[in-house]
Motif scaffolding. Structure first.
Motif, PDB file in Angstrom:
ATOM      1  N   ASN A  26       0.826  -1.208   0.000  1.00  0.00           N
ATOM      2  CA  ASN A  26       0.000   0.000   0.000  1.00  0.00           C
ATOM      3  C   ASN A  26       0.860   1.258   0.000  1.00  0.00           C
ATOM      4  OD1 ASN A  26      -2.518  -1.265  -0.033  1.00  0.00           O
ATOM      5  ND2 ASN A  26      -2.578  -1.443   2.194  1.00  0.00           N
ATOM      6  N   MET A  30       0.440   4.135  -2.763  1.00  0.00           N
ATOM      7  CA  MET A  30       0.148   5.517  -2.402  1.00  0.00           C
ATOM      8  C   MET A  30       1.217   6.455  -2.944  1.00  0.00           C
ATOM      9  SD  MET A  30      -1.145   4.575   1.452  1.00  0.00           S
ATOM     10  CE  MET A  30      -1.269   6.229   2.128  1.00  0.00           C
ATOM     11  N   ILE A  35       1.432  10.710  -3.046  1.00  0.00           N
ATOM     12  CA  ILE A  35       1.187  10.964  -1.625  1.00  0.00           C
ATOM     13  C   ILE A  35       2.514  10.919  -0.881  1.00  0.00           C
ATOM     14  CG2 ILE A  35       0.081  10.058   0.462  1.00  0.00           C
ATOM     15  CD1 ILE A  35      -2.173   9.022  -1.355  1.00  0.00           C
ATOM     16  N   PRO A  44      -4.924   2.435   3.425  1.00  0.00           N
ATOM     17  CA  PRO A  44      -5.777   3.122   2.457  1.00  0.00           C
ATOM     18  C   PRO A  44      -7.011   3.747   3.105  1.00  0.00           C
ATOM     19  CG  PRO A  44      -6.126   0.763   2.332  1.00  0.00           C
ATOM     20  CD  PRO A  44      -4.985   0.968   3.293  1.00  0.00           C
ATOM     21  N   GLU A  72      -1.407   8.748   8.299  1.00  0.00           N
ATOM     22  CA  GLU A  72      -2.762   8.211   8.470  1.00  0.00           C
ATOM     23  C   GLU A  72      -3.425   8.724   9.744  1.00  0.00           C
ATOM     24  OE1 GLU A  72      -0.495   5.222   5.959  1.00  0.00           O
ATOM     25  OE2 GLU A  72      -0.104   6.430   7.743  1.00  0.00           O
ATOM     26  N   ASP A 102      -3.671  14.530  -0.450  1.00  0.00           N
ATOM     27  CA  ASP A 102      -4.815  13.853   0.147  1.00  0.00           C
ATOM     28  C   ASP A 102      -5.199  14.477   1.486  1.00  0.00           C
ATOM     29  OD1 ASP A 102      -2.432  12.808   1.221  1.00  0.00           O
ATOM     30  OD2 ASP A 102      -3.329  10.861   1.674  1.00  0.00           O
TER      31      ASP A 102
END
Length: 233
Positions: A26, A30, A35, A44, A72, A102
């Motif tokens: 992941n 990303m 990102i 995600p 995150e 993001d």
């Protein structure tokens, strides 16, 4: 019966859960989408959104998650912040720390749900920092979706900003500029014509970036799907 939101989550527990939920696969995916993965576990949004719903809304917890500097955790901080708590001051503070599109887009999505958030548009779009300027145009795009009671005149007023910044060739800026213009044009039949006209004008510009903004706009606003939705086809 819906499960009650968890009230015992701590920052330490959340970070541990995030670390266990991430993967190198992941992270790589990303990164391919541009990102910033400097401090990220590789979790995600399809995992973060349902996880956020298990955590109680808390401004204090959100602030602590943001302070962790984990990517995150910062996305979760945004997701658990109620729109009324996303003040101008908090948005400015978090945007100062934002170096990934993001985060910028999720933050402005929450901010746009405040009825008075439009007053920040001019300030953010005039800022020279890439992700703060992006935030200004992302805010326009999100308000075009969420600000149902705002008059079309508000969005007509943004067209001059779009024209002015359409030559900013930074990747995350020009993409937000044409996103904003497309969303304005899809908001109503009254806005469609002026937005499409600006798109056509930009598509004929001598500036390479403005031409990209214009072409992307004209392509979408002239599509059968958009025209049918607006009742013009």
């Amino acid at each position: 019966m819906a499960k009650a939101a968890e009230t015992s989550w701590t920052v330490a527990h959340i970070l541990k859960h995030l670390e266990q939920s991430g993967s190198e696969e992941n992270r790589a995916g990303m990164a391919r989408f541009g990102i910033d993965m400097t401090r990220a576990f590789g979790v995600p949004m399809s995992v973060l959104r349902p996880f956020a719903r298990t955590i109680h809304k808390s401004n204090d917890l959100a602030l602590d998650l943001w302070a962790s500097e984990i990517h995150e955790a910062r996305l979760l901080a945004i997701l658990i912040t109620p729109p009324k708590e996303m003040t101008d001051e908090l948005a400015r503070s978090w945007l100062d720390d934002t170096h990934s599109w993001d985060l910028c887009d999720q933050l402005t999505n929450v901010l746009a749900r405040r009825t008075d958030s439009g007053k920040l548009v001019s300030e953010l779009t005039s800022d020279t920092r890439e992700f703060v300027r992006r935030a200004g145009f992302a805010l326009i795009a999100w308000r075009a979706v969420h600000a149902k009671s705002s008059p079309d005149s508000e969005f007509l007023g943004y067209l001059d900003l779009v024209r002015k910044m359409s030559t900013d060739d930074r990747n995350f800026v020009w993409k937000a500029v044409h996103w904003a213009l497309r969303q304005i044009g899809k908001r109503s039949i009254e806005l469609h014509g002026p937005a499409l006209a600006l798109g056509e004008d930009l598509a004929a510009s001598s500036d390479k970036t403005a031409r990209k903004v214009g072409r992307e706009t004209v392509k979408e606003l002239s599509s059968d799907k958009v025209l049918a939705r607006l009742g013009t086809k």
